[in-house]
Design a protein around this motif. Structure first.
Motif, PDB file in Angstrom:
ATOM      1  N   GLU A   8      -1.362 -13.728  32.556  1.00 41.04           N
ATOM      2  CA  GLU A   8      -1.117 -12.442  31.771  1.00 41.04           C
ATOM      3  C   GLU A   8      -0.637 -11.179  32.651  1.00 41.04           C
ATOM      4  O   GLU A   8       0.061 -10.427  32.223  1.00 41.04           O
ATOM      5  CB  GLU A   8      -2.587 -11.972  31.347  1.00 41.04           C
ATOM      6  N   ASN A  91      10.589 -11.736  26.806  1.00 48.05           N
ATOM      7  CA  ASN A  91       9.339 -10.988  26.966  1.00 48.05           C
ATOM      8  C   ASN A  91       8.353 -11.328  27.918  1.00 48.05           C
ATOM      9  O   ASN A  91       7.194 -11.149  28.000  1.00 48.05           O
ATOM     10  CB  ASN A  91       8.499 -11.451  25.495  1.00 48.05           C
ATOM     11  N   GLU A  92       8.805 -11.933  29.015  1.00 45.95           N
ATOM     12  CA  GLU A  92       8.063 -12.368  30.070  1.00 45.95           C
ATOM     13  C   GLU A  92       8.629 -12.235  31.495  1.00 45.95           C
ATOM     14  O   GLU A  92       9.905 -12.105  31.375  1.00 45.95           O
ATOM     15  CB  GLU A  92       7.405 -13.735  30.273  1.00 45.95           C
ATOM     16  N   GLN A 106       3.113 -11.932  31.575  1.00 47.91           N
ATOM     17  CA  GLN A 106       3.395 -10.883  30.438  1.00 47.91           C
ATOM     18  C   GLN A 106       3.701  -9.644  31.070  1.00 47.91           C
ATOM     19  O   GLN A 106       4.580  -8.857  30.545  1.00 47.91           O
ATOM     20  CB  GLN A 106       2.505 -11.079  29.333  1.00 47.91           C
ATOM     21  N   LYS A 107       2.962  -9.337  32.003  1.00 48.13           N
ATOM     22  CA  LYS A 107       3.052  -7.892  32.832  1.00 48.13           C
ATOM     23  C   LYS A 107       3.230  -8.098  34.267  1.00 48.13           C
ATOM     24  O   LYS A 107       2.826  -9.055  34.788  1.00 48.13           O
ATOM     25  CB  LYS A 107       1.840  -7.070  32.529  1.00 48.13           C
ATOM     26  N   ASP A 264       9.710  -1.716  30.395  1.00 48.28           N
ATOM     27  CA  ASP A 264       8.656  -1.946  29.665  1.00 48.28           C
ATOM     28  C   ASP A 264       7.985  -3.291  30.094  1.00 48.28           C
ATOM     29  O   ASP A 264       8.658  -4.189  30.666  1.00 48.28           O
ATOM     30  CB  ASP A 264       8.995  -2.274  28.161  1.00 48.28           C
ATOM     31  N   GLY A 265       6.516  -3.162  30.428  1.00 47.32           N
ATOM     32  CA  GLY A 265       5.838  -3.942  31.049  1.00 47.32           C
ATOM     33  C   GLY A 265       5.747  -4.065  32.545  1.00 47.32           C
ATOM     34  O   GLY A 265       4.789  -4.991  33.156  1.00 47.32           O
ATOM     35  N   GLU A 296      -2.354  -2.374  27.257  1.00 50.18           N
ATOM     36  CA  GLU A 296      -0.989  -2.974  26.570  1.00 50.18           C
ATOM     37  C   GLU A 296      -1.386  -4.406  25.856  1.00 50.18           C
ATOM     38  O   GLU A 296      -1.009  -4.719  24.663  1.00 50.18           O
ATOM     39  CB  GLU A 296       0.204  -3.048  27.408  1.00 50.18           C
ATOM     40  N   LEU A 297      -1.983  -5.241  26.690  1.00 46.07           N
ATOM     41  CA  LEU A 297      -2.358  -6.491  26.513  1.00 46.07           C
ATOM     42  C   LEU A 297      -3.195  -6.599  25.093  1.00 46.07           C
ATOM     43  O   LEU A 297      -3.229  -7.514  24.065  1.00 46.07           O
ATOM     44  CB  LEU A 297      -3.054  -7.340  27.544  1.00 46.07           C
ATOM     45  N   LYS A 299      -3.454  -4.179  22.827  1.00 44.10           N
ATOM     46  CA  LYS A 299      -2.763  -3.838  21.650  1.00 44.10           C
ATOM     47  C   LYS A 299      -1.772  -4.632  21.281  1.00 44.10           C
ATOM     48  O   LYS A 299      -1.865  -5.094  19.871  1.00 44.10           O
ATOM     49  CB  LYS A 299      -2.164  -2.502  22.110  1.00 44.10           C
ATOM     50  N   GLU A 300      -1.182  -5.668  21.873  1.00 49.01           N
ATOM     51  CA  GLU A 300      -0.467  -6.594  21.448  1.00 49.01           C
ATOM     52  C   GLU A 300      -1.126  -7.690  20.625  1.00 49.01           C
ATOM     53  O   GLU A 300      -0.410  -8.439  19.926  1.00 49.01           O
ATOM     54  CB  GLU A 300       0.403  -7.299  22.730  1.00 49.01           C
ATOM     55  N   THR A 301      -2.413  -7.798  20.959  1.00 48.03           N
ATOM     56  CA  THR A 301      -2.926  -9.093  20.318  1.00 48.03           C
ATOM     57  C   THR A 301      -4.012  -8.624  19.300  1.00 48.03           C
ATOM     58  O   THR A 301      -4.618  -9.402  18.604  1.00 48.03           O
ATOM     59  CB  THR A 301      -3.973  -9.840  21.319  1.00 48.03           C
TER      60      THR A 301
END
Length: 302
Positions: A8, A91-92, A106-107, A264-265, A296-297, A299-301
């Motif tokens: 993650e 996105n990764e 992811q981040k 971003d990220g 952020e993780l 909010k994304e899920t």
């Protein structure tokens, strides 16, 4: 270290800032990889100061305890290696290491620090972090009331001069070349009995990193107990710039109040993104970066 290649969050840099970020994420059950070379920038410094509960502790001991505590969180893994390249793919993020390993996340958090650019002065690097130092808050109390030098010129010297003058009455600015001060600055320094010497420095004589004399190219010497040096620096890792992170005019990674970079990220914490170069600030900014990545993780899920 687990066998998985997907995380993650990947944290590049496992000293105070990186470990602090990892603790925030580990306590949030995040699957995290820390990649670190094992060579801290302050490995020569005998004692760390101005960090409550750890004042006077050895830097390596603080990091050792921190690492042990962080790795008690089972979702956090630690890899001793060097991240050599990275890129954002949709996105990764993909990170490759010196040993040929490849990881995805992811981040991304950079806790990579900076690299000081040492002057071509014999003995300087041997004393760096011991008796030739960068920060009055980290080292000033130990050098109080001692014969002290500031190796800097112009605005860098003017920034340090009042801070160091507060700690000692015996202060000399060493420009090691033509002094570059305005008339008003010279008057200010003179009014506080601060001497300016512009002779070029050839060597720092020392015993096991503790300064004895500054030797000038003209053959003269001056004894000092400590010298502050305002050094130029570069980012320790080239990956942030390669990914597209914007830098400030001073060369730090540009971040907002939540340690987020311009990509971003991607977050940055510690010395790579702050003028306040201290263990306490590294821990603080790392904690913020870790919390914001988890935020952020979530909010994304959710």
């Amino acid at each position: 270290m687990t066998d998985t290649k997907n995380f993650e969050a990947i944290i590049i840099g496992g000293s105070y800032a990186g470990l602090s970020a990892a603790m925030a994420l580990g306590r949030s059950l995040r699957n995290v990889l820390i990649i670190d070379s094992g060579l801290a920038c302050n490995r020569q410094t005998p004692h760390s100061h101005n960090f409550i509960t750890q004042d006077g502790a050895k830097p390596a001991e603080i990091a050792k305890i921190a690492k042990e505590q962080v790795l008690k969180y089972s979702s956090v893994s630690f890899l001793t290696d060097i991240a050599v390249s990275g890129e954002k793919i949709q996105n990764e993020f993909r990170i490759q290491t010196q040993s040929g390993k490849e990881f995805f996340s992811q981040k991304l958090i950079f806790a990579t620090g900076i690299t000081d650019i040492m002057p071509d002065i014999k003995g300087f690097s041997d004393c760096w972090g011991i008796s030739v130092v960068h920060c009055p808050y980290c080292h000033g109390y130990e050098l109080r009331n001692s014969k002290t030098g500031i190796l800097a010129n112009a605005e860098r010297a003017m920034h340090l001069a009042p801070l160091v003058k507060n700690l000692t009455e015996d202060l000399t600015i060493l420009t090691s070349g033509k002094a570059d001060f305005t008339r008003e600055q010279i008057q200010k320094l003179t009014s506080h009995n601060i001497k300016i010497i512009d002779a070029e420095i050839s060597e720092i004589e020392h015993q096991k990193g503790y300064i004895q004399n500054v030797v000038f190219k003209n053959g003269e010497k001056m004894s000092f107990e400590g010298v502050y040096a305002a050094l130029p620096f570069r980012q320790h890792s080239e990956i942030p710039k390669a990914i597209g992170c914007e830098l400030t005019e001073d060369g730090h990674i540009k971040v907002d109040l939540f340690q987020k970079t311009t990509i971003d990220g991607v977050f940055a914490c510690g010395d790579n993104s702050s003028m306040m170069r201290s263990v306490a600030n590294a821990v603080y900014t790392g904690n913020v970066a870790g919390a914001m990545v988890n935020g952020e993780l979530v909010k994304e899920t959710f």
